[in-house]
Design a protein around this motif. Sequence first.
Motif, short mmCIF file in Angstrom:
data_model
loop_
_atom_site.label_atom_id
_atom_site.label_comp_id
_atom_site.label_asym_id
_atom_site.label_seq_id
_atom_site.Cartn_x
_atom_site.Cartn_y
_atom_site.Cartn_z
N SER A 1 -69.26 61.90 -1.47
CA SER A 1 -69.37 63.18 -0.77
C SER A 1 -70.73 63.41 -0.12
O SER A 1 -70.85 64.17 0.84
CB SER A 1 -69.06 64.34 -1.72
OG SER A 1 -69.93 64.32 -2.84
N THR A 2 -71.78 62.76 -0.62
CA THR A 2 -73.10 62.92 -0.01
C THR A 2 -73.15 62.30 1.38
O THR A 2 -74.10 62.52 2.13
CB THR A 2 -74.18 62.28 -0.90
OG1 THR A 2 -73.72 61.01 -1.39
CG2 THR A 2 -74.50 63.19 -2.08
N ALA A 3 -72.13 61.54 1.75
CA ALA A 3 -72.06 60.96 3.08
C ALA A 3 -71.43 61.90 4.09
O ALA A 3 -71.31 61.56 5.27
CB ALA A 3 -71.27 59.65 3.05
N LYS A 4 -71.04 63.11 3.64
CA LYS A 4 -70.38 64.04 4.56
C LYS A 4 -70.70 65.50 4.23
O LYS A 4 -69.90 66.39 4.51
CB LYS A 4 -68.87 63.83 4.51
CG LYS A 4 -68.24 64.06 3.12
CD LYS A 4 -66.73 64.02 3.18
CE LYS A 4 -66.10 64.36 1.84
NZ LYS A 4 -64.63 64.39 1.89
N CYS A 5 -71.87 65.76 3.66
CA CYS A 5 -72.14 67.11 3.15
C CYS A 5 -72.86 68.02 4.13
O CYS A 5 -73.24 69.14 3.78
CB CYS A 5 -72.89 67.04 1.82
SG CYS A 5 -74.44 66.12 1.89
N GLY A 6 -73.08 67.56 5.36
CA GLY A 6 -73.61 68.47 6.37
C GLY A 6 -72.52 69.39 6.88
O GLY A 6 -71.38 68.96 7.08
N LEU A 7 -72.84 70.67 7.09
CA LEU A 7 -71.86 71.63 7.56
C LEU A 7 -72.13 71.99 9.01
O LEU A 7 -73.24 72.41 9.36
CB LEU A 7 -71.89 72.89 6.69
CG LEU A 7 -71.55 72.69 5.21
CD1 LEU A 7 -71.62 74.02 4.46
CD2 LEU A 7 -70.18 72.05 5.04
N ARG B 1 -65.03 68.19 13.34
CA ARG B 1 -64.68 68.45 11.95
C ARG B 1 -65.64 69.48 11.38
O ARG B 1 -66.66 69.82 11.98
CB ARG B 1 -64.72 67.15 11.14
CG ARG B 1 -63.91 66.04 11.78
CD ARG B 1 -64.02 64.74 11.02
NE ARG B 1 -63.21 64.76 9.82
CZ ARG B 1 -63.65 64.41 8.62
NH1 ARG B 1 -64.92 64.05 8.45
NH2 ARG B 1 -62.86 64.44 7.57
N SER B 2 -65.36 70.00 10.20
CA SER B 2 -66.20 71.05 9.62
C SER B 2 -67.47 70.50 9.00
O SER B 2 -68.42 71.26 8.76
CB SER B 2 -65.41 71.83 8.56
OG SER B 2 -64.99 70.97 7.50
#
Length: 261
Positions: free
Chosen positions: A33-39, A77-78
């Motif tokens: 998940s740290t590879a996609k945690c930017g919002l 994406r979000s």
Amino acid sequence: MRKIRIIAILAVMLVYPSFALSEPIVFIVAGQSTAKCGLVEEVATGDLRTPHQLKEYHVLDMDYSEKPRIVQTFDQRSHFGPEVRFVQLYVKANPSREVILLKMVKNGSGMTRWSPKWPGEYDQWTGDLYRILVDFVIEAVDGRDVEWGGFLFVQGENDSVYPERARAYVQNLRNLVNRLREDLGAPKMPVMTSEVSPVLEKYPHQYQVNQAKINAALTGRDMFVVSNSALGYREDGIHFTSDAVLQLGMRFFWTYRTLLK
């Protein structure tokens, strides 16, 4: 006048064939998940600008679907990962190169699932994500001539919880890197993995995991560990802030330039 213009264009292609005919470069991003945690909602639109050189962006997010999707823009994406700033900086330095970006992520996934081999009690999970990753990459490339630009691996928090997984991390990371290069026919593909530093109380073996990453890089080739020193974390103490994700992408690019020198 038209004939002269056509002749001039052909002359440029003959003198600079790599400019006109160079194959696209492929970057692979994988991890938890740290590879996609930017919002997306937390950053300015300009920070997520999608360069025209990004010709394809395939995403396989195992927490939402078992099938990949083609994404048109970085803000579609979000959430996002370090690949955004990495690609932005890469095409700025290489404006004539077309880029194919392939990303696969799974929340909470440990090396028990990413490594093609696991010499422990978790054999039932061995390599299931690895096999999916290879199939995903090969299908996305679809037999085209490409340059394998690099593999960015953002993972390790899960293994920082368990001492037996932390001890085996170095060998599992080597197995992952060696097998991926072999299966893709890319023996010199650069590999970069980032450090982990979540809440120590919940992830007590993070230092051992980070040392394992360093050891794998020191004993391997074309491999580097990216520092996450001073990057900001969210309140959960596990995931990066959106700004930190962009900063991490910048560090991946700086490291990539170092590997190529």
